[in-house]
Design an enzyme around this catalytic site. Structure first.
Site, PDB file in Angstrom:
ATOM      1  N   PHE A 118       0.814  -1.214   0.000  1.00 35.68           N
ATOM      2  CA  PHE A 118       0.000   0.000   0.000  1.00 35.68           C
ATOM      3  C   PHE A 118       0.849   1.265   0.000  1.00 35.68           C
ATOM      4  O   PHE A 118       0.373   2.333  -0.351  1.00 35.68           O
ATOM      5  CB  PHE A 118      -0.961   0.002   1.205  1.00 35.68           C
ATOM      6  CG  PHE A 118      -0.350   0.480   2.496  1.00 35.68           C
ATOM      7  CD1 PHE A 118      -0.368   1.832   2.827  1.00 35.68           C
ATOM      8  CD2 PHE A 118       0.258  -0.398   3.379  1.00 35.68           C
ATOM      9  CE1 PHE A 118       0.202   2.283   4.015  1.00 35.68           C
ATOM     10  CE2 PHE A 118       0.834   0.042   4.550  1.00 35.68           C
ATOM     11  CZ  PHE A 118       0.801   1.383   4.877  1.00 35.68           C
ATOM     12  N   LYS A 119       2.125   1.142   0.369  1.00 36.27           N
ATOM     13  CA  LYS A 119       2.974   2.333   0.450  1.00 36.27           C
ATOM     14  C   LYS A 119       3.138   3.006  -0.914  1.00 36.27           C
ATOM     15  O   LYS A 119       3.444   4.185  -0.993  1.00 36.27           O
ATOM     16  CB  LYS A 119       4.320   1.974   1.068  1.00 36.27           C
ATOM     17  CG  LYS A 119       4.123   1.552   2.518  1.00 36.27           C
ATOM     18  CD  LYS A 119       5.383   1.513   3.320  1.00 36.27           C
ATOM     19  CE  LYS A 119       5.087   1.334   4.803  1.00 36.27           C
ATOM     20  NZ  LYS A 119       4.582  -0.021   5.157  1.00 36.27           N
ATOM     21  N   ASP A 120       2.900   2.264  -1.998  1.00 38.06           N
ATOM     22  CA  ASP A 120       2.963   2.874  -3.331  1.00 38.06           C
ATOM     23  C   ASP A 120       1.936   3.993  -3.503  1.00 38.06           C
ATOM     24  O   ASP A 120       2.188   4.935  -4.252  1.00 38.06           O
ATOM     25  CB  ASP A 120       2.707   1.809  -4.408  1.00 38.06           C
ATOM     26  CG  ASP A 120       3.862   0.826  -4.553  1.00 38.06           C
ATOM     27  OD1 ASP A 120       5.029   1.246  -4.416  1.00 38.06           O
ATOM     28  OD2 ASP A 120       3.595  -0.364  -4.809  1.00 38.06           O
ATOM     29  N   MET A 152       3.746   6.954  -1.901  1.00 37.23           N
ATOM     30  CA  MET A 152       5.087   7.224  -2.411  1.00 37.23           C
ATOM     31  C   MET A 152       5.055   7.643  -3.875  1.00 37.23           C
ATOM     32  O   MET A 152       5.757   8.564  -4.272  1.00 37.23           O
ATOM     33  CB  MET A 152       5.932   5.971  -2.211  1.00 37.23           C
ATOM     34  CG  MET A 152       7.350   6.236  -1.902  1.00 37.23           C
ATOM     35  SD  MET A 152       7.638   7.185  -0.402  1.00 37.23           S
ATOM     36  CE  MET A 152       7.994   5.921   0.787  1.00 37.23           C
TER      37      MET A 152
END
Ligand SMILES: *Cc1c(COP(=O)(O)O)cnc(C)c1O
Length: 463
Positions: A111-113, A116
């Site tokens: 989910f960090k995409d 980011m």
């Protein structure tokens, strides 16, 4: 729109500067001075919009005049163009009243995409306008580093250095950091643990000569722009289940409290969220705090959901700031107690304020494996271990009258060993990255030493 520090002693900044600086100079975290509101009609108007259009409407008021409407819309479009699913954050049903929000269709499968990829675009735009260059340094236990490299690789105005603990990240995570060929990407394998990497990063930020000399910028989960990007999928998923005309609850696999804090912001903006449920693995400082009021660090016990193996949950400071009536001095004192004595007690009033929004649950390793196996049996959905922690907690926490959405934070193929152990199936990588195991790796091994790291970084950026 201005941003204020949770410790009350740093200058107030507009969005652009809060984003570029990351951490406030008083050690605090930036939060918006006021929370923009979305009315029921505003939320209803999101029905049927694309993820990108929803993102624009939800985030626009927070950005102020940092970007024009057309530039901001364009940056959002670029950020999500590389995702492997047209819906970006698709919702699938697990059981009557229980849904899974798949947040793992981005380029590094976590989910960090979502955050980011967007801040890569926002940084690039803001820096090229200012004619400036920054050095991004991050420490990672795996997912943040690969997401940052993927987002910043090849951009003109940044160099990105990622510190990861040598030999302590999964092979997929390592390869995602070491295989990009762009010259502005520097993967550094540190001889130490994740805590060592984080400590060296902190040392670099506290070395003001180095910090200002290389124009150090932080993109770890305390960067406000990352929290903001995560607010969007709470809106998109709740709306697709009937918000604002129906309340929804969320369960969030939690480590640094960034993802679930984004849900709290969505609620404060007007999204009808009933419960926000914190799901932790055996590293349960947040569960202990929310149940007993004592926030006390322990030693990290490595788990099969490593992205949640934390001792200190940095974004929790933002929730405490609100729970203490936005009293920066009170928060600063708690953080001093944490530093000197390893913990603090949350006041009765503040604990009550936290419990108005947050519930919590803790899951053992055996229960995590069982949740992977059970969910696969009943739905054919393969969960990563972090998502399985969420599903396990959600099943106990949910109430029949309110739909529950559990956030699936990573793709099962990112943690193939645990998934295979639980289900007997080794999840394959999506076709678009099937050649990951064949690509050439590029990595520099470094001692766990501040001087070694800073001279390496200065040498690289001089080139
Ligand atoms: C980072 C991460 C988490 C924890 O999210 P926080 O915002 O730190 O609470 C959970 N699952 C996965 C897969 C992650 O990468």
């Amino acid at each position: 729109m201005m941003y204020i520090s949770t410790r009350g002693k740093a200058p107030n900044l507009p969005f652009e500067d809060a984003m570029l600086s990351g951490l406030a100079r008083d050690g605090g975290l930036y939060v918006p001075e006021t929370i923009p509101q979305m009315s029921a009609a505003d939320i209803r108007a999101l029905h049927g919009l694309s993820y990108e259009e929803t993102a624009f409407r939800v985030m626009r008021p927070f950005v102020g005049d940092t970007f024009s409407d057309s530039v901001f819309a364009d940056l959002i479009a670029k950020a999500y163009a590389g995702f492997g699913h047209a819906a970006r954050a698709p919702l699938v049903q697990l059981a009557p009243g229980h849904f899974l929000l798949e947040l793992f269709h981005g380029p590094t499968l976590a989910f960090k995409d979502f955050a980011m990829q967007l801040i890569g675009q926002l940084f690039q735009e803001a820096l090229s306008r200012r004619g400036e260059r920054v050095t991004i340094v991050g420490a990672t236990s795996g997912d943040t580093g690969s997401a940052a490299i993927e987002a910043f690789k090849g951009l003109d105005n940044v160099d990105v250095f990622i510190l990861f603990p040598h030999g302590r990240v999964s092979e997929v995570q390592r390869r995602q950091m070491t295989t990009p060929a762009e010259a502005n990407v520097h993967a550094l394998a540190v001889d130490g643990t994740f805590d060592d990497c984080q400590a060296r990063l902190k040392d670099m930020f506290n070395d003001f000569a180095f910090r200002d000399g290389v124009r150090l910028a932080g993109v770890n989960s305390i960067n406000w722009a990352r929290v903001l990007a995560q607010v969007v999928y709470y809106f998109s998923s709740a709306v697709s289940l009937g918000a604002p005309d129906r309340a929804i609850s969320f369960t969030v696999p939690t480590g640094n409290f960034g993802d679930i804090f984004a849900g709290y912001i969505a609620k404060r903006m007007g999204l009808p969220i009933d419960r926000l449920v914190v799901a932790t693995n055996q590293n349960d400082i947040l569960h202990r705090c929310l149940t007993g009021g004592d926030y006390r660090t322990d030693t990290v016990v490595p788990s099969i959901s490593p992205s949640m193996d934390i001792q200190v949950s940095s974004n929790f400071e933002r929730a405490l700031f609100d729970a203490y009536g936005r009293d920066g001095a009170a928060v600063a004192q708690l953080m001093d107690e944490l530093k000197s004595g390893g913990g603090f007690r949350v006041s009765q009033g503040a604990l009550q304020a936290l419990r108005e929004h947050f519930d919590s649950g803790r899951v053992s390793e055996a229960e995590t494996l069982d949740a992977i196996a059970r969910t696969h049996r009943t739905t054919a959905e393969l969960l990563c271990p972090h998502s399985a922690v969420g599903v396990q907690v959600a099943e106990a926490a949910r109430r029949p009258e309110t739909p529950m959405i559990t956030l699936a934070t990573a793709h099962p193929a990112k943690f193939p060993d645990a998934v295979e152990r639980a289900s007997g199936i080794r999840p394959p990588l999506p076709p678009r990255m099937a050649d990951l195991y064949e690509r050439a790796e590029r990595v520099t091994r470094v001692a766990n030493d501040l001087g070694a790291l800073t001279s390496l970084i200065m040498e690289r950026i001089a080139k």
